[in-house]
Design a protein around this motif. Structure first.
Motif, PDB file in Angstrom:
ATOM      1  N   TRP A   1       0.768  -1.275   0.107  1.00  0.00           N
ATOM      2  CA  TRP A   1      -0.043   0.038   0.151  1.00  0.00           C
ATOM      3  C   TRP A   1       0.903   1.307  -0.087  1.00  0.00           C
ATOM      4  O   TRP A   1       1.988   1.383   0.885  1.00  0.00           O
ATOM      5  CB  TRP A   1      -0.851  -0.018   1.177  1.00  0.00           C
ATOM      6  CG  TRP A   1      -2.221   1.032   1.248  1.00  0.00           C
ATOM      7  CD1 TRP A   1      -2.828   1.536   0.156  1.00  0.00           C
ATOM      8  CD2 TRP A   1      -2.840   1.202   2.327  1.00  0.00           C
ATOM      9  NE1 TRP A   1      -3.611   2.264   0.626  1.00  0.00           N
ATOM     10  CE2 TRP A   1      -3.949   2.327   1.952  1.00  0.00           C
ATOM     11  CE3 TRP A   1      -2.630   1.033   3.886  1.00  0.00           C
ATOM     12  CZ2 TRP A   1      -4.795   2.894   2.648  1.00  0.00           C
ATOM     13  CZ3 TRP A   1      -3.859   1.614   4.649  1.00  0.00           C
ATOM     14  CH2 TRP A   1      -4.677   2.553   3.911  1.00  0.00           C
ATOM     15  N   ASP A   2       0.546   2.061  -0.760  1.00  0.00           N
ATOM     16  CA  ASP A   2       1.186   3.334  -0.834  1.00  0.00           C
ATOM     17  C   ASP A   2       1.161   4.129   0.079  1.00  0.00           C
ATOM     18  O   ASP A   2      -0.122   4.650   0.542  1.00  0.00           O
ATOM     19  CB  ASP A   2       0.873   4.201  -2.081  1.00  0.00           C
ATOM     20  CG  ASP A   2       1.650   5.558  -2.333  1.00  0.00           C
ATOM     21  OD1 ASP A   2       2.404   5.811  -1.565  1.00  0.00           O
ATOM     22  OD2 ASP A   2       1.366   6.137  -3.582  1.00  0.00           O
ATOM     23  N   ALA A   3       2.064   4.535   1.056  1.00  0.00           N
ATOM     24  CA  ALA A   3       1.671   5.407   2.362  1.00  0.00           C
ATOM     25  C   ALA A   3       1.036   6.650   2.114  1.00  0.00           C
ATOM     26  O   ALA A   3       0.283   7.172   3.184  1.00  0.00           O
ATOM     27  CB  ALA A   3       3.092   5.586   2.973  1.00  0.00           C
ATOM     28  N   ALA A   4       1.338   7.120   1.026  1.00  0.00           N
ATOM     29  CA  ALA A   4       0.589   8.531   0.612  1.00  0.00           C
ATOM     30  C   ALA A   4      -0.749   8.468   0.782  1.00  0.00           C
ATOM     31  O   ALA A   4      -1.549   9.261   0.960  1.00  0.00           O
ATOM     32  CB  ALA A   4       1.033   9.054  -0.551  1.00  0.00           C
ATOM     33  N   GLN A   5      -1.578   7.013   0.453  1.00  0.00           N
ATOM     34  CA  GLN A   5      -2.983   6.987   0.636  1.00  0.00           C
ATOM     35  C   GLN A   5      -3.485   6.478   1.886  1.00  0.00           C
ATOM     36  O   GLN A   5      -4.570   6.295   1.999  1.00  0.00           O
ATOM     37  CB  GLN A   5      -3.161   5.725  -0.384  1.00  0.00           C
ATOM     38  CG  GLN A   5      -2.745   6.073  -1.999  1.00  0.00           C
ATOM     39  CD  GLN A   5      -2.931   5.160  -2.996  1.00  0.00           C
ATOM     40  OE1 GLN A   5      -3.768   4.188  -2.324  1.00  0.00           O
ATOM     41  NE2 GLN A   5      -2.845   5.255  -4.241  1.00  0.00           N
ATOM     42  N   ALA A   6      -2.573   6.411   2.808  1.00  0.00           N
ATOM     43  CA  ALA A   6      -2.723   5.781   4.183  1.00  0.00           C
ATOM     44  C   ALA A   6      -3.242   6.706   5.252  1.00  0.00           C
ATOM     45  O   ALA A   6      -2.950   8.110   5.009  1.00  0.00           O
ATOM     46  CB  ALA A   6      -1.812   4.935   4.656  1.00  0.00           C
TER      47      ALA A   6
ATOM     48  N   ALA B   1      -3.004   9.364   8.334  1.00  0.00           N
ATOM     49  CA  ALA B   1      -1.925   9.887   8.895  1.00  0.00           C
ATOM     50  C   ALA B   1      -1.332   9.178  10.218  1.00  0.00           C
ATOM     51  O   ALA B   1      -0.206   9.131  10.453  1.00  0.00           O
ATOM     52  CB  ALA B   1      -2.244  11.259   9.444  1.00  0.00           C
ATOM     53  N   ALA B   2      -2.293   8.411  10.870  1.00  0.00           N
ATOM     54  CA  ALA B   2      -1.716   7.668  11.934  1.00  0.00           C
ATOM     55  C   ALA B   2      -0.853   6.497  11.502  1.00  0.00           C
ATOM     56  O   ALA B   2       0.553   6.153  12.367  1.00  0.00           O
ATOM     57  CB  ALA B   2      -2.653   7.104  12.879  1.00  0.00           C
TER      58      ALA B   2
END
Length: 318
Positions: free
Chosen positions: A287-292, A294-295
């Protein structure tokens, strides 16, 4: 007295009470009538013979306490009646180390249909529920089918106590929810491996081996993030297994139990990079962190600062 019946997807595994054993001595027709099932034509199978039946009748203590044989009976279907197809059971009481031996035989016409595998799974669960620490089994070197059954259930080669046979052993555990009183022990275990502590609100599971916590895993709810559009509000993590049990399926059992508890809701996880294949086999993808939320991004940064091994972000939807 332990349960007289264990159920699996296809089988009723029924304890051999003295009444059933005496019926077997009277013949297959009497045994079938007592069980309410058809008896396979090749009965009895393998080492389950009348001498074994007499032995069980002569050890009333084992019968009373449930350390004896079980009959494996197929559940009735529209196209086929309930049928006695296998024998499986404990070979006496556990020893002082909490170790019990298992044996099983399947009639020839029902072999290679997963009967032994399914029945053994029921017995493993029963033994773990009784608080035993391990189960041992033996198989002849040329009995490849039996060895395959044991391998499927993650038995490992061990010392043999039977001449001409190979020995196998498997650690026993049951997956359960931890209690509030156990949370300090859980968090001490996490502190030793630099994992973040669990909170009282987390769904915390443990692999319990005779009262000892030998595996852990949890689902934690992520903080509310009004800007997040991913739909992911839960994190699966804290998966740890005692070193001596690694490779024995404990982590997979914990994760599967957590997935079942999630009920199909999306789950994120942050495993070490070398565990990507394991989590992928359970439905997680990178999973792309940019889509996750904030936590999760913040935790990913903390993990990078805490652990020398890379950590990756993965998600499972449904």
């Amino acid at each position: 007295m332990p349960p007289l019946e264990l159920r699996t997807t296809r089988l009723l595994v029924r304890f051999c009470t003295p009444e059933l054993l005496r019926a077997e001595l009277a013949g297959n027709a009497a045994l079938g009538a007592a069980l309410g099932a058809r008896v396979a034509a090749e009965w009895p199978p393998g080492e389950h013979n009348l001498d074994a039946v007499r032995y069980f009748l002569e050890t009333p203590g084992e019968l009373r306490d449930g350390w004896a044989n079980y009959y494996a009976i197929t559940l009735p279907r529209p196209e086929a009646p309930a049928t006695l197809v296998a024998s499986i059971g404990y070979q006496g009481r556990p020893d002082g180390a909490g170790r019990v031996e298992i044996g099983y035989s399947v009639v020839a016409s029902w072999r290679r249909r997963g009967i032994a595998t399914e029945a053994l799974g029921a017995m493993l669960a029963d033994a773990a529920q009784r608080g035993l620490r391990s189960m041992v089994a033996h198989a002849r070197p040329d009995n490849h089918a039996s060895r395959a059954v044991l391998t499927k259930h993650r038995f490992r080669p061990s010392v043999s106590t039977r001449e001409g046979q190979l020995g196998f052993e498997r650690a026993l555990y049951r997956v359960r929810r931890t209690t509030a009183a156990e949370l300090p022990d859980v968090n001490r275990a996490y502190a030793r491996i630099s994992f973040e502590p669990s909170a009282p609100a987390d769904l915390q599971l443990a692999a319990d081996r005779a009262g000892e916590l030998v595996g852990l895993g949890r689902i934690a709810r992520l903080p509310v993030d009004t800007e997040d559009r991913s739909g992911v509000t839960l994190e699966l993590g804290g998966v740890w297994v005692a070193p001596e049990l690694r490779g024995g399926g404990v982590a997979r059992a914990l994760v599967r139990a957590l997935l079942a508890a999630a009920g199909g809701r999306p789950l994120a996880c942050l495993p070490f990079a070398h565990l990507q294949r394991f989590y992928a086999s359970l439905g997680f993808v990178r999973w792309d962190a940019a889509q996750a939320p904030a936590a999760l991004r913040r935790k990913l940064a903390r993990c990078a600062a805490t652990h020398p091994e890379p950590v990756v972000l993965m998600v499972r939807r449904g």
